[in-house]
Design a protein around this motif. Structure first.
Motif, PDB file in Angstrom:
ATOM      1  N   UNK A  56       0.837  -1.209   0.000  1.00  0.00           N
ATOM      2  CA  UNK A  56       0.000   0.000   0.000  1.00  0.00           C
ATOM      3  C   UNK A  56       0.869   1.255   0.000  1.00  0.00           C
ATOM      4  N   UNK A  57       1.934   1.270   0.798  1.00  0.00           N
ATOM      5  CA  UNK A  57       2.823   2.441   0.840  1.00  0.00           C
ATOM      6  C   UNK A  57       3.568   2.608  -0.483  1.00  0.00           C
ATOM      7  N   UNK A  58       3.930   1.512  -1.121  1.00  0.00           N
ATOM      8  CA  UNK A  58       4.617   1.602  -2.415  1.00  0.00           C
ATOM      9  C   UNK A  58       3.688   2.208  -3.466  1.00  0.00           C
ATOM     10  N   UNK A  59       2.431   1.764  -3.465  1.00  0.00           N
ATOM     11  CA  UNK A  59       1.447   2.349  -4.376  1.00  0.00           C
ATOM     12  C   UNK A  59       1.271   3.839  -4.104  1.00  0.00           C
ATOM     13  N   UNK A  60       1.279   4.209  -2.816  1.00  0.00           N
ATOM     14  CA  UNK A  60       1.179   5.622  -2.460  1.00  0.00           C
ATOM     15  C   UNK A  60       2.315   6.427  -3.071  1.00  0.00           C
ATOM     16  N   UNK A  61       3.529   5.880  -3.037  1.00  0.00           N
ATOM     17  CA  UNK A  61       4.673   6.598  -3.621  1.00  0.00           C
ATOM     18  C   UNK A  61       4.426   6.905  -5.097  1.00  0.00           C
ATOM     19  N   UNK A  62       3.848   5.954  -5.817  1.00  0.00           N
ATOM     20  CA  UNK A  62       3.510   6.210  -7.214  1.00  0.00           C
ATOM     21  C   UNK A  62       2.430   7.267  -7.353  1.00  0.00           C
ATOM     22  N   UNK A 102      -5.302   0.039   6.595  1.00  0.00           N
ATOM     23  CA  UNK A 102      -6.031   1.253   6.951  1.00  0.00           C
ATOM     24  C   UNK A 102      -5.789   2.371   5.941  1.00  0.00           C
ATOM     25  N   UNK A 103      -4.533   2.534   5.504  1.00  0.00           N
ATOM     26  CA  UNK A 103      -4.289   3.634   4.560  1.00  0.00           C
ATOM     27  C   UNK A 103      -4.762   3.305   3.155  1.00  0.00           C
ATOM     28  N   UNK A 104      -4.930   2.019   2.846  1.00  0.00           N
ATOM     29  CA  UNK A 104      -5.542   1.662   1.565  1.00  0.00           C
ATOM     30  C   UNK A 104      -6.968   2.218   1.512  1.00  0.00           C
ATOM     31  N   UNK A 105      -7.715   2.030   2.604  1.00  0.00           N
ATOM     32  CA  UNK A 105      -9.056   2.623   2.700  1.00  0.00           C
ATOM     33  C   UNK A 105      -8.956   4.142   2.667  1.00  0.00           C
ATOM     34  N   UNK A 106      -7.974   4.690   3.385  1.00  0.00           N
ATOM     35  CA  UNK A 106      -7.779   6.139   3.412  1.00  0.00           C
ATOM     36  C   UNK A 106      -7.494   6.719   2.041  1.00  0.00           C
ATOM     37  N   UNK A 107      -6.739   5.998   1.228  1.00  0.00           N
ATOM     38  CA  UNK A 107      -6.397   6.511  -0.109  1.00  0.00           C
ATOM     39  C   UNK A 107      -7.597   6.487  -1.055  1.00  0.00           C
ATOM     40  N   UNK A 111     -10.264   0.404  -7.553  1.00  0.00           N
ATOM     41  CA  UNK A 111     -10.233  -1.005  -7.966  1.00  0.00           C
ATOM     42  C   UNK A 111      -8.895  -1.650  -7.635  1.00  0.00           C
ATOM     43  N   UNK A 112      -7.808  -0.882  -7.747  1.00  0.00           N
ATOM     44  CA  UNK A 112      -6.482  -1.421  -7.421  1.00  0.00           C
ATOM     45  C   UNK A 112      -6.401  -1.805  -5.949  1.00  0.00           C
ATOM     46  N   UNK A 113      -6.827  -0.896  -5.080  1.00  0.00           N
ATOM     47  CA  UNK A 113      -6.735  -1.209  -3.653  1.00  0.00           C
ATOM     48  C   UNK A 113      -7.699  -2.316  -3.240  1.00  0.00           C
ATOM     49  N   UNK A 114      -8.900  -2.331  -3.805  1.00  0.00           N
ATOM     50  CA  UNK A 114      -9.860  -3.363  -3.404  1.00  0.00           C
ATOM     51  C   UNK A 114      -9.533  -4.725  -4.012  1.00  0.00           C
ATOM     52  N   UNK A 115      -8.624  -4.749  -4.995  1.00  0.00           N
ATOM     53  CA  UNK A 115      -8.125  -6.029  -5.507  1.00  0.00           C
ATOM     54  C   UNK A 115      -7.224  -6.700  -4.472  1.00  0.00           C
ATOM     55  N   UNK A 116      -6.505  -5.887  -3.703  1.00  0.00           N
ATOM     56  CA  UNK A 116      -5.507  -6.429  -2.774  1.00  0.00           C
ATOM     57  C   UNK A 116      -5.901  -6.335  -1.306  1.00  0.00           C
TER      58      UNK A 116
END
Length: 351
Positions: free
Chosen positions: A177-183, A258-263, A286-291
Motif C-alpha cells: 500500500x505504501x509503495x502504491x502511495x509513492x507512485x 487502513x491507509x488503503x481505505x484512506x487513499x 479497484x487497485x486497492x480493493x483487488x488487494x
C-alpha cells in the motif's frame, strides 16, 4: 544495487548493507552494542542477522510486537534496561524489526542520555519502504498514532529483502500500500508498473520506493511543505487505524490496510476538490480493493472516525489539512475539506 544517499546517512541493500554495517562497527569504537527485537524478529530474523554480522552483540533487548505496545511505557522499560546494562553515550542501538520497532527504537535511542547512535534494520516491507526512512521516531498516545516523537536520523538503514520470506502474506501486502502511495504522489510510471507488471517485493521496486521517499525528505526534512505529500491517505487512514485499534467490535487493521481505505476516501475528495479524473479515481479504488478487503463502516463508525481527525499531526490553527491528488503522480497539500464531502467519500467507498 546502488545505495540511496540521504541527509546524513545511506540506505544500503543486500551485500552493500552487510559490508556497510560491518565496516561501520569496525571503525567506530562503541562502548556497548545493543540489539532491539520483538518475539517475532527474535525467532525468525535474528538467526539470519547473526550470519550477516562479523561482530558480537553485548545485549539483546526484547519488546512485544504490535501497535498496541508502541507507547511510552515500553520506552520506559527500554530506558531502564539500557541504564541497567551500563549503556552510555557511546553505545549503539540496532533496531531489528518492523515499523513499530524502528519508530520506537529510534525514539528511545534519540532520548537516552540525550541521544545515542542507532541503525535501522527493517524486517517488513512496510518498514523497508516507509517507516525506517526519513528520521521520524515516536510512539502513540493511547490509540492516537505517533503523537509523541522527534525527527532524528539513524547512522544508516540496512535493507535485506530475504527477511520478507519470514512474513505472512498479509504483512507483505500491507507494505505494498505504501509503495502504491509513492507512485500516486510522485511517479505515475511507477504506479503503472506496480499495478500492471512489477513483482513489488523485488529489490529494484523496494529501492525505487525508498528513492522516492528519500527525495521528498531531502527537500523538506522537517515537514514544512513538500514532505506533507507522504501523508496522502493517512489523514483518514490513521483515524481508521486508531478507531479499529481502540474498538472491541472491529478487527484491528495493519497500517497498510487502513491507509488503503484512506487513499480511496481521499482519492474521492481529490476528485471532488482538485479535479482528479473519475477514471483515475476508479482505477485507484479497484487497485486497492483487488488487494485489500473492504472495511465495513456503520454510520456510528464514520462519526467516531471523523471525530478523531482533530488529533491529526498535520492540523494547524484548529484546521484539519489534507493531502489530495490533482492527477496520479501529482499531489497538493494543505487542503481543507467541506464536512458534507466526508459522508459522500464513505458512500463512494461502500459502493
Amino acid at each position: 544495487m546502488e545505495s540511496v544517499k540521504s541527509q546524513s546517512y545511506e540506505v544500503h541493500i543486500n551485500e552493500l548493507a552487510k559490508a556497510a554495517l560491518n565496516q561501520h562497527i569496525a571503525k567506530k569504537e562503541y562502548s556497548k552494542i545493543f540489539l532491539l527485537v520483538d518475539e517475532n524478529t527474535k525467532e525468525h530474523c535474528l538467526p539470519i542477522f547473526n550470519k550477516i554480522i562479523d561482530f558480537s552483540i553485548d545485549s539483546i533487548l526484547e519488546i512485544k510486537s504490535g501497535e498496541e505496545n508502541k507507547h511510552i511505557h515500553t520506552c520506559l522499560q527500554l530506558w531502564e534496561d539500557l541504564s541497567n546494562l551500563d549503556g552510555d553515550r557511546k553505545s549503539l542501538l540496532l533496531n531489528l524489526g518492523g515499523g513499530v520497532l524502528t519508530d520506537m527504537g529510534g525514539f528511545v535511542a534519540s532520548t537516552f542520555k540525550r541521544g545515542i547512535d542507532f541503525i535501522n534494520i527493517p524486517t517488513t516491507l512496510l518498514s523497508m519502504v516507509d517507516a525506517s526512512i526519513g528520521g521520524k521516531t515516536g510512539v502513540d498516545l493511547g490509540a492516537l498514532k505517533n503523537q509523541v516523537g522527534v525527527i532524528n536520523q539513524p547512522q544508516m538503514v540496512l535493507i535485506f529483502p530475504e527477511f520478507l520470506e519470514t512474513l505472512e502474506k498479509r504483512q507483505v501486502v500491507s507494505g505494498y500500500a505504501e509503495m502504491l502511495k509513492h507512485g500516486l504522489i510522485q511517479d505515475k510510471a511507477y504506479w503503472d508498473n506496480l499495478v500492471h507488471e512489477a513483482n513489488f517485493t523485488d529489490a529494484s521496486c523496494i529501492q525505487h520506493s525508498i528513492a522516492i521517499k528519500n527525495k521528498v525528505v531531502l527537500e523538506d526534512p522537517t515537514e514544512q511543505g513538500l514532505r506533507k505529500i507522504l501523508n496522502f491517505g493517512h489523514t483518514l487512514g490513521h483515524a481508521i487505524e486508531s478507531y479499529c485499534l481502540d474498538s472491541h467490535d472491529k478487527k484491528t487493521l495493519l497500517h497498510g490496510e487502513a491507509i488503503a481505505a484512506g487513499m480511496i476516501l481521499e482519492g474521492y475528495l481529490s476528485h471532488e476538490l482538485r479535479g482528479l479524473s473519475k477514471l483515475s479515481l476508479d482505477e485507484i479504488k479497484s487497485t486497492f480493493l483487488t488487494h485489500f478487503d473492504k472495511v465495513e463502516f456503520t454510520e456510528d463508525d464514520i462519526d467516531a472516525i471523523l471525530q478523531l481527525l482533530k488529533y491529526d499531526k498535520k492540523n494547524s490553527h484548529g484546521n484539519v489539512n489534507f493531502v489530495l491528488l490533482q492527477a496520479i503522480g501529482e499531489a497538493v497539500t494543505d487542503i481543507k475539506i467541506p464536512e458534507e464531502l466526508f459522508q459522500k467519500a464513505f458512500a463512494y467507498y461502500k459502493e
